[in-house]
Scaffold this active site. Structure first.
Site, PDB file in Angstrom:
ATOM      1  N   LYS A 276       1.073  -1.183  -0.143  1.00  0.00           N
ATOM      2  CA  LYS A 276       0.058  -0.064   0.052  1.00  0.00           C
ATOM      3  C   LYS A 276       0.975   1.115   0.008  1.00  0.00           C
ATOM      4  O   LYS A 276       1.450   1.624   1.004  1.00  0.00           O
ATOM      5  CB  LYS A 276      -0.911  -0.009   1.319  1.00  0.00           C
ATOM      6  CG  LYS A 276      -2.049   1.152   1.269  1.00  0.00           C
ATOM      7  CD  LYS A 276      -2.913   0.947   2.331  1.00  0.00           C
ATOM      8  CE  LYS A 276      -3.890   2.116   2.343  1.00  0.00           C
ATOM      9  NZ  LYS A 276      -4.900   1.717   3.378  1.00  0.00           N
ATOM     10  N   ARG A 286     -12.237  12.381   1.495  1.00  0.00           N
ATOM     11  CA  ARG A 286     -11.715  13.076   2.509  1.00  0.00           C
ATOM     12  C   ARG A 286     -11.275  14.371   2.402  1.00  0.00           C
ATOM     13  O   ARG A 286     -11.071  14.934   1.538  1.00  0.00           O
ATOM     14  CB  ARG A 286     -10.271  12.450   2.862  1.00  0.00           C
ATOM     15  CG  ARG A 286     -10.601  10.941   3.493  1.00  0.00           C
ATOM     16  CD  ARG A 286      -9.466  10.190   4.079  1.00  0.00           C
ATOM     17  NE  ARG A 286      -9.613   9.074   4.362  1.00  0.00           N
ATOM     18  CZ  ARG A 286      -9.237   7.767   4.022  1.00  0.00           C
ATOM     19  NH1 ARG A 286      -8.568   8.102   2.689  1.00  0.00           N
ATOM     20  NH2 ARG A 286      -9.608   6.660   4.352  1.00  0.00           N
ATOM     21  N   GLU A 308       7.591  -6.880   2.103  1.00  0.00           N
ATOM     22  CA  GLU A 308       6.339  -6.784   2.707  1.00  0.00           C
ATOM     23  C   GLU A 308       5.540  -7.668   2.413  1.00  0.00           C
ATOM     24  O   GLU A 308       4.810  -8.284   3.261  1.00  0.00           O
ATOM     25  CB  GLU A 308       5.395  -5.383   2.715  1.00  0.00           C
ATOM     26  CG  GLU A 308       6.310  -4.388   3.228  1.00  0.00           C
ATOM     27  CD  GLU A 308       6.017  -3.771   4.841  1.00  0.00           C
ATOM     28  OE1 GLU A 308       5.453  -4.915   5.325  1.00  0.00           O
ATOM     29  OE2 GLU A 308       6.414  -3.082   5.422  1.00  0.00           O
ATOM     30  N   LYS A 323      -2.145  -1.546  -4.061  1.00  0.00           N
ATOM     31  CA  LYS A 323      -2.854  -0.319  -3.914  1.00  0.00           C
ATOM     32  C   LYS A 323      -1.570   0.851  -4.030  1.00  0.00           C
ATOM     33  O   LYS A 323      -0.696   0.739  -3.357  1.00  0.00           O
ATOM     34  CB  LYS A 323      -3.492  -0.039  -2.702  1.00  0.00           C
ATOM     35  CG  LYS A 323      -4.430   0.938  -2.782  1.00  0.00           C
ATOM     36  CD  LYS A 323      -5.220   1.045  -1.332  1.00  0.00           C
ATOM     37  CE  LYS A 323      -6.169   2.419  -1.048  1.00  0.00           C
ATOM     38  NZ  LYS A 323      -6.807   2.236  -0.017  1.00  0.00           N
TER      39      LYS A 323
END
Length: 407
Positions: A276, A286, A308, A323
């Site tokens: 991510k 937001r 990761e 992402k």
């Protein structure tokens, strides 16, 4: 030559390409002149005279007059000696479809939906065509539409009222919270629906960050994971099929897996947002941009992404998610080559909005670009695509007038 052809003096208008100035022996009369360029260097002329008594003079056919011009280009009579002509396999739509290496179907889509506790569906201004759906009615109707075109997987994103947010995010594991109630309602209405839920702290935190913040501003890793464990168990208890550990906190996958197993939820899967990136493409609705660089990945790094992902796989992840999607095609391929686990790609709000906005402004063909973006994610190696285009793309793929954008 000219004087022997005509009996009476006269002139015809000067025409471009003719060097003759006059013709003797031709009586003045109306004339029709037609020019035929049979070859690049030749002109044919036909002259026909019509007198007052409707008498027609003989036609001079195909008199060629040379005109100065560039030499004709030589013709190539010998083909290249090629043992392989790749275009042969692309000469018809049927062949192109038969040899297409990558395909896409509604089964590949996860449909993300925003929900809130109200009854009215609220448009999201930064995402044309997207709404904050009322969880009792608007959501049920949208899910029914998605299932009608073959999309049977959804992802829930809640809009939590500010009054329920706190520094430690207790509302995240409230068994009667918005997500938990919604999961139960969906399972009651659509028992075979596959529901993904977001194990994420930021929607429940008064700070908007993905973790509990210490007084000096540091995100507290282990303390936050303790809360995420309870959130995942609460969602599984409500009936979630897949819980998604979407914050890049160390050890979260192993901790959530252990918590689920301890409560008997061995059947619940974990989709880890293993890669991510700190992307400017996240935004949705937001109002505040937060610096999450201490726990999300630097977009410049690929080896760190692989590290990761390997750690999440070792801790028990069932699906690895990347992402954002399109800017990370190389990472999707990297993971596909390095693991046997399914790979997901999250086509985020910014990717959606760019295509939508350009389509509305007639800068691009929205449908074609949408479909191209999705097939490219599949080509890179994505098994699942979380996309706001799920309903629109599936409608095209399953429609009566199905169009193949690639053949």
């Amino acid at each position: 030559m000219t004087s022997s052809m005509f009996r009476s003096p006269g002139k015809i208008p000067t025409m471009k390409g003719f060097e003759h100035k006059s013709y003797l022996g031709l009586k003045a009369a109306s004339s029709n002149v037609r020019i035929n360029p049979f070859r690049r260097t030749e002109v044919s002329c036909q002259l026909q005279r019509i007198d007052s008594s409707s008498m027609t003079w003989p036609v001079i056919a195909h008199e060629e007059v040379l005109v100065k011009s560039k030499p004709a280009e030589p013709e190539i009579h010998q083909h290249l000696h090629l043992s392989r002509r790749a275009r042969r396999n692309r000469k018809s739509p049927t062949q192109r479809a038969a040899f297409q290496e990558t395909n896409i179907s509604p089964d590949n889509f996860i449909y993300p939906v925003f929900i809130h506790q109200g009854e009215v569906d609220i448009p999201i201004k930064t995402m044309p065509g997207r709404y904050m759906l009322g969880w009792r009615h608007g959501l049920m109707e949208e899910v029914a539409r998605a299932r009608d075109v073959g999309v049977n997987s959804i992802m829930l994103y809640p809009k939590v009222p500010d009054t329920l947010k706190s520094p430690t995010g207790e509302e995240a594991f409230n068994d009667n919270g918005l997500v938990q109630q919604t999961v139960r309602l969906l399972k009651d209405r659509f028992p075979d629906l596959v529901i993904y839920t977001d194990v994420n702290f930021d929607e429940y935190s008064s700070s908007g960050h993905g973790g509990i913040i210490r007084e000096d501003g540091v995100i507290m890793n282990d303390e936050t994971i303790h809360q995420l464990r309870k959130q995942a168990v609460s969602q599984a208890r409500a009936g979630a099929d897949v819980v998604c550990t979407s914050e890049m906190l160390d050890g979260r996958v192993g901790a959530v897996r252990a918590a689920l197993d301890a409560k008997g939820f061995h059947h619940v899967s974990i989709m880890s947002y293993s890669v991510k990136y700190t992307s400017s493409l996240y935004g949705r609705f937001r109002k505040v941009q937060l610096d999450k660089k201490t726990y999300q990945l630097n977009p410049a790094n690929s080896r760190e992404a692989l590290l990761e992902a390997r750690e999440d796989e070792a801790e028990g992840a069932d699906i690895l998610m990347v992402k954002p999607a399109l800017p990370s095609l190389d990472i999707i391929r990297l993971l596909k080559d390095q693991t046997l686990l399914p790979i997901g790609a999250c086509q985020v709000s910014g990717e959606y909005s760019m295509i939508k906005a350009a389509g509305l402004l007639k800068m691009i063909d929205e449908e074609k670009v949408m479909m191209e973006s999705l097939i490219c994610l599949r080509r890179a190696g994505a098994d699942l695509i979380l996309t706001y285009f799920a309903l629109q793309a599936a409608t095209i793929l399953c429609g009566e007038n199905k169009r193949n954008y690639f053949n």
